[in-house]
Design an enzyme around this catalytic site. Structure first.
Site, mmCIF file in Angstrom:
data_model
loop_
_atom_site.group_PDB
_atom_site.id
_atom_site.type_symbol
_atom_site.label_atom_id
_atom_site.label_comp_id
_atom_site.label_asym_id
_atom_site.label_seq_id
_atom_site.Cartn_x
_atom_site.Cartn_y
_atom_site.Cartn_z
ATOM 1 N N ASN A 42 0.839 -1.199 0.000
ATOM 2 C CA ASN A 42 0.000 0.000 0.000
ATOM 3 C C ASN A 42 0.876 1.252 0.000
ATOM 4 O O ASN A 42 1.949 1.280 0.622
ATOM 5 C CB ASN A 42 -1.024 0.006 1.138
ATOM 6 C CG ASN A 42 -0.447 -0.241 2.512
ATOM 7 O OD1 ASN A 42 0.570 -0.899 2.666
ATOM 8 N ND2 ASN A 42 -1.102 0.292 3.526
ATOM 9 N N GLU A 44 0.216 5.153 0.708
ATOM 10 C CA GLU A 44 -0.753 6.173 1.135
ATOM 11 C C GLU A 44 -0.324 7.554 0.651
ATOM 12 O O GLU A 44 0.794 7.759 0.164
ATOM 13 C CB GLU A 44 -0.891 6.118 2.661
ATOM 14 C CG GLU A 44 -1.461 4.786 3.112
ATOM 15 C CD GLU A 44 -1.671 4.678 4.609
ATOM 16 O OE1 GLU A 44 -1.175 5.545 5.364
ATOM 17 O OE2 GLU A 44 -2.341 3.717 5.029
ATOM 18 N N CYS A 53 -4.036 0.597 -2.501
ATOM 19 C CA CYS A 53 -3.942 -0.634 -1.709
ATOM 20 C C CYS A 53 -2.854 -1.555 -2.265
ATOM 21 O O CYS A 53 -2.489 -1.476 -3.445
ATOM 22 C CB CYS A 53 -5.268 -1.380 -1.743
ATOM 23 S SG CYS A 53 -6.540 -0.704 -0.676
ATOM 24 N N GLU A 55 -3.034 -4.776 -2.910
ATOM 25 C CA GLU A 55 -3.520 -5.702 -3.939
ATOM 26 C C GLU A 55 -3.539 -4.998 -5.296
ATOM 27 O O GLU A 55 -3.146 -5.573 -6.321
ATOM 28 C CB GLU A 55 -4.948 -6.181 -3.609
ATOM 29 C CG GLU A 55 -5.059 -6.985 -2.328
ATOM 30 C CD GLU A 55 -5.308 -6.116 -1.102
ATOM 31 O OE1 GLU A 55 -4.822 -4.974 -1.037
ATOM 32 O OE2 GLU A 55 -5.991 -6.616 -0.187
ATOM 33 N N CYS A 86 -10.195 -5.363 0.700
ATOM 34 C CA CYS A 86 -11.335 -4.446 0.761
ATOM 35 C C CYS A 86 -12.217 -4.644 -0.487
ATOM 36 O O CYS A 86 -11.834 -5.344 -1.432
ATOM 37 C CB CYS A 86 -10.852 -3.002 0.865
ATOM 38 S SG CYS A 86 -10.151 -2.345 -0.671
ATOM 39 N N CYS A 89 -10.630 -3.702 -3.837
ATOM 40 C CA CYS A 89 -9.603 -4.673 -4.250
ATOM 41 C C CYS A 89 -10.232 -5.965 -4.752
ATOM 42 O O CYS A 89 -9.715 -6.598 -5.677
ATOM 43 C CB CYS A 89 -8.634 -4.955 -3.108
ATOM 44 S SG CYS A 89 -7.511 -3.576 -2.844
#
Ligand code: THU
Length: 137
Positions: A42, A44, A53, A55, A86, A89
């Site tokens: 990830n 940010e 993310c 994935e 999530c 994803c």
């Protein structure tokens, strides 16, 4: 037990995550149709919704490297218990995966929880709906 080549690579990439806001580092490793491995973490952003993310990052890496189908995706987060992908994803995995794509979530001790994409994301939006749409002006 998961192969140590995978658990080591996953932990290595997880540690590289840029997660100064949530402190929640995630690593992902995609196995493609040829058995090649692609990793992501990830990343940010100070503008929070601009973050990415793990994935998504790993799937993008697969595409960059010429892979076309996700056979398996391994995910490891910062929690003691295994963390699932999530919603966004799941949709991203579905785009280049199959209903039978294996999603393997690792806990802090690298114990695996396995499931199939079709169980994580049943009845998802796919390109067939685009084909049945009428064109709108
Ligand atoms: N995160 C992922 O990388 N993958 C998921 O499936 C869930 C959440 C990241 C996004 C954010 O950087 C941090 O974990 C906390 O939500």
């Amino acid at each position: 037990m998961i192969d140590q080549t995978i658990t080591k690579r996953l932990e290595q990439v997880r540690q590289r995550a840029h997660a100064p806001y949530s402190q929640f580092k995630v690593g992902a490793l995609v196995v493609d149709e040829k058995g090649r491995h692609h990793v992501g973490c990830n990343v940010e952003n100070a503008a929070y919704p601009s973050g990415c993310c793990a994935e998504q990052s790993a799937v993008s890496q697969m595409v960059v490297n010429g892979g076309t189908q996700i056979q398996t995706i391994y995910i490891k987060g910062s929690s003691e218990i295994a963390c699932p992908p999530c919603g966004q994803c799941r949709q991203i995995i579905a785009e280049l995966g199959r209903p039978e794509t294996e999603v393997i979530m690792l806990d802090a001790q690298d114990q695996a929880t396995r499931c199939l994409l079709k169980d994580l994301l049943p009845s998802h939006f796919d390109p067939s709906y685009l084909a049945t749409g009428k064109s709108e002006k």
